[in-house]
Write an enzyme that holds these catalytic residues in place. Structure first.
Site, PDB file in Angstrom:
ATOM      1  N   LYS A  96       0.813  -1.228   0.000  1.00 37.35           N
ATOM      2  CA  LYS A  96       0.000   0.000   0.000  1.00 37.35           C
ATOM      3  C   LYS A  96       0.849   1.282   0.000  1.00 37.35           C
ATOM      4  O   LYS A  96       0.428   2.300  -0.512  1.00 37.35           O
ATOM      5  CB  LYS A  96      -0.940   0.007   1.205  1.00 37.35           C
ATOM      6  CG  LYS A  96      -1.933  -1.161   1.143  1.00 37.35           C
ATOM      7  CD  LYS A  96      -3.337  -0.714   1.396  1.00 37.35           C
ATOM      8  CE  LYS A  96      -4.361  -1.744   0.951  1.00 37.35           C
ATOM      9  NZ  LYS A  96      -4.224  -3.057   1.591  1.00 37.35           N
ATOM     10  N   GLU A 118      -9.991   6.342   3.382  1.00 38.90           N
ATOM     11  CA  GLU A 118     -10.815   5.331   4.005  1.00 38.90           C
ATOM     12  C   GLU A 118      -9.923   4.137   4.323  1.00 38.90           C
ATOM     13  O   GLU A 118      -8.885   3.959   3.688  1.00 38.90           O
ATOM     14  CB  GLU A 118     -11.915   4.893   3.037  1.00 38.90           C
ATOM     15  CG  GLU A 118     -11.484   3.885   1.960  1.00 38.90           C
ATOM     16  CD  GLU A 118     -10.401   4.383   0.992  1.00 38.90           C
ATOM     17  OE1 GLU A 118     -10.248   5.615   0.858  1.00 38.90           O
ATOM     18  OE2 GLU A 118      -9.708   3.541   0.403  1.00 38.90           O
ATOM     19  N   SER A 391       1.904  -9.907  -0.891  1.00 41.70           N
ATOM     20  CA  SER A 391       1.481  -8.503  -0.791  1.00 41.70           C
ATOM     21  C   SER A 391       1.728  -7.861   0.573  1.00 41.70           C
ATOM     22  O   SER A 391       1.888  -6.646   0.660  1.00 41.70           O
ATOM     23  CB  SER A 391       0.010  -8.370  -1.168  1.00 41.70           C
ATOM     24  OG  SER A 391      -0.803  -9.193  -0.351  1.00 41.70           O
TER      25      SER A 391
HETATM   26  C1  LIG Z   1      -5.113  -4.152   1.370  1.00 47.58           C
HETATM   27  C2  LIG Z   1      -4.404  -5.427   1.141  1.00 47.58           C
HETATM   28  C3  LIG Z   1      -4.781  -6.311   0.092  1.00 47.58           C
HETATM   29  C4  LIG Z   1      -5.983  -6.095  -0.767  1.00 47.58           C
HETATM   30  O1  LIG Z   1      -5.973  -4.930  -1.533  1.00 47.58           O
HETATM   31  P1  LIG Z   1      -5.658  -4.917  -3.080  1.00 47.58           P
HETATM   32  O2  LIG Z   1      -5.969  -3.526  -3.485  1.00 47.58           O
HETATM   33  O3  LIG Z   1      -6.540  -5.927  -3.746  1.00 47.58           O
HETATM   34  O4  LIG Z   1      -4.222  -5.256  -3.249  1.00 47.58           O
HETATM   35  C5  LIG Z   1      -4.015  -7.446  -0.113  1.00 47.58           C
HETATM   36  N1  LIG Z   1      -2.959  -7.734   0.668  1.00 47.58           N
HETATM   37  C6  LIG Z   1      -2.562  -6.919   1.671  1.00 47.58           C
HETATM   38  C7  LIG Z   1      -1.395  -7.296   2.493  1.00 47.58           C
HETATM   39  C8  LIG Z   1      -3.274  -5.740   1.940  1.00 47.58           C
HETATM   40  O5  LIG Z   1      -2.883  -4.945   2.948  1.00 47.58           O
END
Ligand SMILES: *Cc1c(COP(=O)(O)O)cnc(C)c1O
Length: 406
Positions: A96, A118, A391
């Site tokens: 993010k 948000e 992610s």
């Molecule tokens: C917020 C988040 C997601 C989901 O959001 P996307 O916009 O689909 O990437 C996935 N993995 C993590 C670790 C997150 O913090």
């Protein structure tokens, strides 16, 4: 669908990918969104903008992130080589921050002193509060009361970073209600306020802009896999909430038609509407998504037969949302990307595999992609490679797992 359109995957000037995307907003937001689009378009062509962003991504966020060859997971699968793109190693613990830094630079270019955002699980709120501290901007985060309760630690982190966290008590008191409140704030305060949206969602130009800021993931991964294996991977796999980490990984590979793009949605704990967040789960006997408008964009949306937005369920708050980013809807309908789902229990199994076999505790969102990756690796040969987007890290989820094991 024309081939050139698939390969470029660029929206038209109004932010449409085919029938998806666009800008379905109250009239008062049209001018600010146009102003934002113009500034983003200028920034996108400005080498100084990218130089500053790249420097921050490197020195502040910790890019490039490694592409790690997961040997024990590979051996467990018994097929293609599994590589993990380590976004979990970034500052604040997830992808993010890539987007938050890019948009904070835009807010500064636009001379906005106040930033609103948000947040669901709090990850985007923490990333936004972080960049606001870095740039000396006032920061207000909207968060549903239910999420404030579930994610108390992230609320505390945001406050430590100097942000004001506003608890939203409307509706189901979760992310979509927080987005509504943030939009309401923006309508009232557009003159000095920048809305920093956290996923590849919302009205144009957000889906395009967030994709551009997250595409650094795929650009690095492409270079890294080519240098590690000498060829393109067989498949890319990423979890899909709004879709930002997935589109960030996919985008630089879209023209490479032999590379499979696989998004994993939250299958929750059942097939009925309300039990999952699998927007592409269509045509089954019960609750799938259909095309509609939510929060300013046309895409696949989980809704009941009367068009009311359905509630969703996922063990991971970050995947627990009724709509998916419009570019994913486009890639789904033209067949360039595939979308599958993992249930809560499959995510827990993936979580444990990653922890035990690789020493990496992933976010529960990310954990949804692990078992599908093992399955896809198993269907391929040892000379192939697949990349999983790691992610985010799982520290935020450890308490939840501990409670489940009790
Ligand atoms: C917020 C988040 C997601 C989901 O959001 P996307 O916009 O689909 O990437 C996935 N993995 C993590 C670790 C997150 O913090």
């Amino acid at each position: 669908m024309q081939k050139s359109q698939i390969i470029r995957s660029e929206p038209d000037e109004h932010g449409h990918w085919g029938r998806f995307g666009g800008r379905y907003v109250p009239e008062i937001l049209v001018a600010p969104l146009e102003e934002l689009t113009e500034e983003f378009t200028r920034a996108r062509q400005d080498n100084n903008f990218w130089r500053e962003l790249n420097q921050l991504l490197r020195d502040y966020a910790g890019r490039p992130t490694p592409l790690f060859h997961a040997r024990r997971l590979t051996a467990h699968a018994g097929g293609a080589q599994i590589y993990l793109k380590r976004e979990d190693l970034l500052h604040t613990g997830a992808h993010k921050i890539n987007n938050a830094l890019g948009q904070a630079l835009l807010a500064r270019r636009m001379r906005k002193q106040r930033v609103i955002a948000e947040t669901g699980a709090g990850q985007h709120g923490v990333a936004t509060a972080t960049v606001c501290a870095l740039f000396g901007l006032r920061c207000v985060i909207y968060m549903g009361a239910e999420d404030v309760r579930r994610q108390a630690l992230n609320v505390f982190r945001m406050r430590l970073l100097g942000a004001e966290v506003i608890t939203v008590n409307a509706g189901t008191r979760t992310l979509k209600d927080a987005i509504n409140e943030a939009l309401r704030d923006w309508v009232t305060n557009v003159h000095d306020t920048y809305y920093l949206l956290g996923s590849a969602l919302g009205p144009h130009p957000y889906p395009l802009m967030v994709r551009e800021f997250q595409s650094v993931i795929g650009r690095e991964a492409r270079e890294q896999i080519l240098s590690a294996t000498g060829k393109l991977p067989r498949a890319l796999i990423a979890c899909v909430g709004g879709g930002s980490n997935a589109i960030g990984l996919f985008h630089p590979f879209i023209a490479d038609e032999r590379v499979r793009l696989i998004g994993v949605e939250a299958g929750g704990h059942g097939d009925s509407l309300g039990e999952h967040a699998a927007r592409f789960h269509t045509g089954e006997r019960s609750g799938g998504g259909c095309i509609g408008v939510l929060q300013g964009t046309m895409s696949y949306v989980l809704q009941d037969p009367n068009g009311q937005i359905a509630t969703t369920h996922s063990i991971s708050a970050g995947l627990d949302y009724s709509a998916i980013g419009p570019e994913h809807a486009f890639l789904h309908d033209n067949g360039r990307a595939e979308y599958i789902s993992s249930s809560d229990s499959e995510a827990l199994e993936g979580f444990e595999l990653s922890a035990r076999l690789e020493g990496i505790i992933p976010a529960l969102e990310t954990a949804h992609a692990i078992l599908p990756a093992v399955r896809i690796a198993r269907e391929s040969t040892r000379d192939d490679a697949i990349i999983v987007n790691l992610s985010g890290r799982g520290d935020k989820d450890v308490q939840l797992i501990a409670d489940l094991q009790r």
